[in-house]
Scaffold this active site. Structure first.
Site, PDB file in Angstrom:
ATOM      1  N   ASN A 192     -61.388 -41.860 -35.827  1.00 20.92           N
ATOM      2  CA  ASN A 192     -60.240 -43.122 -35.663  1.00 20.92           C
ATOM      3  C   ASN A 192     -60.095 -43.741 -37.291  1.00 20.92           C
ATOM      4  O   ASN A 192     -58.955 -44.193 -37.469  1.00 20.92           O
ATOM      5  CB  ASN A 192     -60.729 -44.193 -34.999  1.00 20.92           C
ATOM      6  CG  ASN A 192     -62.164 -44.516 -35.087  1.00 20.92           C
ATOM      7  OD1 ASN A 192     -63.019 -43.704 -35.200  1.00 20.92           O
ATOM      8  ND2 ASN A 192     -62.356 -45.980 -35.369  1.00 20.92           N
TER       9      ASN A 192
ATOM     10  N   CYS B  76     -65.136 -57.123 -45.934  1.00 24.59           N
ATOM     11  CA  CYS B  76     -64.716 -58.385 -45.876  1.00 24.59           C
ATOM     12  C   CYS B  76     -63.719 -58.451 -44.566  1.00 24.59           C
ATOM     13  O   CYS B  76     -63.389 -59.449 -44.290  1.00 24.59           O
ATOM     14  CB  CYS B  76     -63.929 -58.590 -47.127  1.00 24.59           C
ATOM     15  SG  CYS B  76     -64.807 -58.664 -48.586  1.00 24.59           S
TER      16      CYS B  76
ATOM     17  N   THR C 255     -60.653 -52.027  -7.407  1.00 28.86           N
ATOM     18  CA  THR C 255     -59.383 -51.597  -7.345  1.00 28.86           C
ATOM     19  C   THR C 255     -58.433 -51.047  -8.306  1.00 28.86           C
ATOM     20  O   THR C 255     -58.407 -51.834  -9.456  1.00 28.86           O
ATOM     21  CB  THR C 255     -58.708 -52.928  -6.832  1.00 28.86           C
ATOM     22  OG1 THR C 255     -59.287 -53.317  -5.582  1.00 28.86           O
ATOM     23  CG2 THR C 255     -57.214 -52.590  -6.157  1.00 28.86           C
TER      24      THR C 255
HETATM   25  C1  LIG Z   1     -62.331 -43.163 -31.289  1.00 27.45           C
HETATM   26  C2  LIG Z   1     -62.108 -44.221 -30.398  1.00 27.45           C
HETATM   27  N1  LIG Z   1     -62.983 -44.469 -29.418  1.00 27.45           N
HETATM   28  C3  LIG Z   1     -63.017 -45.375 -28.608  1.00 27.45           C
HETATM   29  C4  LIG Z   1     -62.078 -46.491 -28.860  1.00 27.45           C
HETATM   30  C5  LIG Z   1     -61.977 -47.424 -27.737  1.00 27.45           C
HETATM   31  O1  LIG Z   1     -60.742 -47.495 -26.873  1.00 27.45           O
HETATM   32  P1  LIG Z   1     -60.275 -48.456 -25.922  1.00 27.45           P
HETATM   33  O2  LIG Z   1     -59.856 -49.636 -26.656  1.00 27.45           O
HETATM   34  O3  LIG Z   1     -59.391 -48.045 -24.895  1.00 27.45           O
HETATM   35  O4  LIG Z   1     -61.520 -49.224 -25.370  1.00 27.45           O
HETATM   36  C6  LIG Z   1     -60.991 -46.266 -29.548  1.00 27.45           C
HETATM   37  C7  LIG Z   1     -59.981 -47.301 -30.100  1.00 27.45           C
HETATM   38  O5  LIG Z   1     -60.214 -48.312 -30.683  1.00 27.45           O
HETATM   39  C8  LIG Z   1     -61.427 -45.329 -30.730  1.00 27.45           C
HETATM   40  O6  LIG Z   1     -60.450 -45.086 -31.526  1.00 27.45           O
HETATM   41  S1  FES Z   2     -65.884 -61.558 -47.073  1.00 27.81           S
HETATM   42 FE1  FES Z   2     -66.116 -60.527 -48.723  1.00 27.81          FE
HETATM   43  S2  FES Z   2     -65.617 -61.764 -50.348  1.00 27.81           S
HETATM   44 FE2  FES Z   2     -65.153 -62.874 -48.731  1.00 27.81          FE
END
Ligand SMILES: Cc1ncc(COP(=O)(O)O)c(C=O)c1O
Ligand code: FES
Lengths: 386, 126
Positions: A151, A325, A237
């Site tokens: 991701n 951050c 459901t």
């Molecule tokens: C690789 C991966 N797995 C799982 C998820 C989680 O999916 P969901 O947001 O539908 O719970 C995400 C999404 O953020 C993802 O990118």
């Molecule tokens: S969270 Fe990294 S400097 Fe603020």
């Protein structure tokens, strides 16, 4: 101000077609699919049609599809369920260091309960090799769970080869295909996948709905306990309208895949070329070609990601970052660190993820904004001396 | 998640950059998230901070707190500047999200470190 959404790996916009297919189930057909009467039967037939649509999209049988509350629930169901089901056969699970937290956190929980988890290391692009998987399989291995596509950096794992190895060793193979389904071809039979997680909101379906494919013959305990819905595999459901929307969205995504991939690749190249020609000292994260068609991820040296995102956001451009951050936990992305990036380089990462409805004009605008943000932040950076 | 004030200081940072002829320079790092802040001060013979500048590698809150801290100490005596707390910086910015409070600590430390440096240099030149 122009508004440009480049965060489609986080979530996508609901398509018009999906919304329209859902409307009758929000306004007219209100029956409970478990009910005996005609109201219930109408809802039931909509749910079953969607089940076929989901099954067809990944080469499964309808009875192998379980509707869930999303990708996270599907992942949790597999990991916790397999552990419970096969605990007498073994206690070893193989996964990778770059999984989503929906996989990593249940694995960590199982470690606390005495299971042994191998987190395979990845190469500089974020991929594991089939050989690594084979070498890690032991007599007590009960599950291999490896994501289809990452991701953050979009790297696509060699899923078919891993599937073959797991089949050969007779170990259950699950893949978190949340980022892949609807974006790249997925076929559970050809790829020897035993279980697969998918989530509707990543392919222009509604949020809070997903599915789990479980190959015929595998029986997992339900994570959610209650009624007999989904043939006792997931109680509660059904969210009928969302299920219908997911069915429409997945069918469309697969039917349009070739076309939308071509569109996104053109935009992706424009974005990547723009970044590489206009901004100095950038590093592409992930592989140049073996990546999702919608994913662009760069580390921009000497600056920090949240600052980049803020500048982008103040100018209407939505993106994301693996910087510490922005993480809330103050650790940079575990994916980038596992790929061998230093904290400092992981800090300056920015992820831009496309949809087919983005335009060249939007890409050019985002490039202008990004270039300006980088110039501003570098002028401010004690690490930049040019 | 950020206040208007934070966004203003982030987008239009005050006193950004090195200070020509600075006689105190401090650099501090944040162990928590790996960020770096540099503070430059030019102190006159009456121990008043005449000029101040900053450079920051960090999040929006880190940049905004650096900017605000420079405003708060500019024209002050070094003794006054030493009383600057991160809470005062946060208040002047009309608040920060809880996860971002540590960024403001960096600003306080950067000011102290620059003043330390100034005093050390003065001691050495005696
Ligand atoms: C690789 C991966 N797995 C799982 C998820 C989680 O999916 P969901 O947001 O539908 O719970 C995400 C999404 O953020 C993802 O990118
Ligand atoms: S969270 Fe990294 S400097 Fe603020």
């Amino acid at each position: 101000m122009m508004k440009v959404y480049l965060d489609n790996a986080a979530t996508t916009a609901l398509s018009k077609e999906a919304l329209e297919s859902m409307m009758p189930y929000l306004t007219q057909v209100h029956g409970n699919p478990s009910s005996f009467h005609s109201f219930g039967r109408n809802a039931r037939s909509a749910v079953e049609k969607a089940r076929e649509q989901v099954a067809n999209a990944i080469g499964a049988l309808p009875e192998e599809i379980i509707f869930t509350g999303g990708g996270t629930e599907s992942d949790n169901t597999v990991i916790m369920g397999t552990a419970q089901r096969l605990k007498d056969r073994g206690n070893h699970i193989i996964t990778t260091a770059v999984e989503h937290h929906a996989v990593l956190h249940p694995c960590e929980e199982l470690e606390k309960r005495g299971f042994e988890v191998t987190y395979l290391e990845v190469d500089e692009f974020g991929a594991v090799s089939p050989e690594q998987v084979e070498a890690a399989i032991k007599d007590n291995t009960i599950l291999v769970t490896i994501m289809f596509a990452n991701n953050e950096v979009g790297t696509i794992m060699p899923i078919a080869q891993i599937g073959e190895i797991c089949r050969k060793h007779n170990v259950w193979f699950h893949t978190d295909a949340v980022q892949a389904v609807g974006h790249v071809p997925v076929n559970v039979k050809e790829m020897n996948i035993d279980m697969l997680s998918l989530s509707a909101h990543k392919f222009h379906g509604p949020k809070g709905i997903g599915a789990l494919y479980v190959k015929k013959g595998i029986r997992l305990p339900s994570l959610i306990m209650g009624g007999a819905q989904e043939k006792n595999r997931r109680a509660g459901t059904e969210n009928v309208a969302a299920i219908v929307g997911m069915g429409t969205a997945i069918e469309l995504a697969v039917a349009n895949m070739e076309n939308s991939t071509q569109k996104m690749l053109t935009l992706r190249d424009r974005l990547m070329n723009g970044i590489e020609s206009r901004i100095s000292e950038v590093k592409l994260n992930g592989h140049r070609t073996n990546r999702l068609p919608n994913n662009v991820n760069y580390s921009i040296k000497y600056i920090e990601g949240e600052g980049i995102l803020l500048h982008l956001d103040l100018n209407g451009v939505a993106a994301s970052s693996g910087s510490a951050c922005t993480s809330g936990s103050l650790d940079p992305s575990h994916v980038l660190l596992a790929m061998g990036l230093t904290h400092e380089v992981a800090h300056g990462s920015v992820r831009l993820t496309l949809s087919e409805s983005n335009t060249e004009e939007e890409i050019d605008y985002a490039l202008n904004v990004l270039e300006k943000a980088v110039t501003t932040l570098r002028a401010m950076s004690p690490l930049y001396n040019k | 998640m950020y206040t208007e004030k934070v966004l203003d200081h982030f987008s239009n940072p005050r006193n950004m950059g090195e200070v020509e002829g600075a006689n105190g320079v401090g650099m501090v790092g944040n162990a928590k998230c790996g960020d770096i802040m540099q503070m430059f001060i030019k102190v006159n013979d009456d121990e008043i901070i005449e000029e101040v500048g900053f450079k920051t590698f960090g999040c929006g809150a880190a940049i905004a707190t650096s900017s605000m801290a420079t405003e708060l100490i500019k024209g002050k005596s070094i003794d006054e500047a030493l009383t600057l707390t991160n809470a005062a910086v946060v208040e002047a910015l009309e608040g920060l999200p809880p996860v971002k409070i540590h960024c403001s600590v960096l600003a306080e430390e950067a000011v102290k470190s620059a003043i330390d440096d100034y005093r050390k240099r003065k001691e050495e030149n005696k």
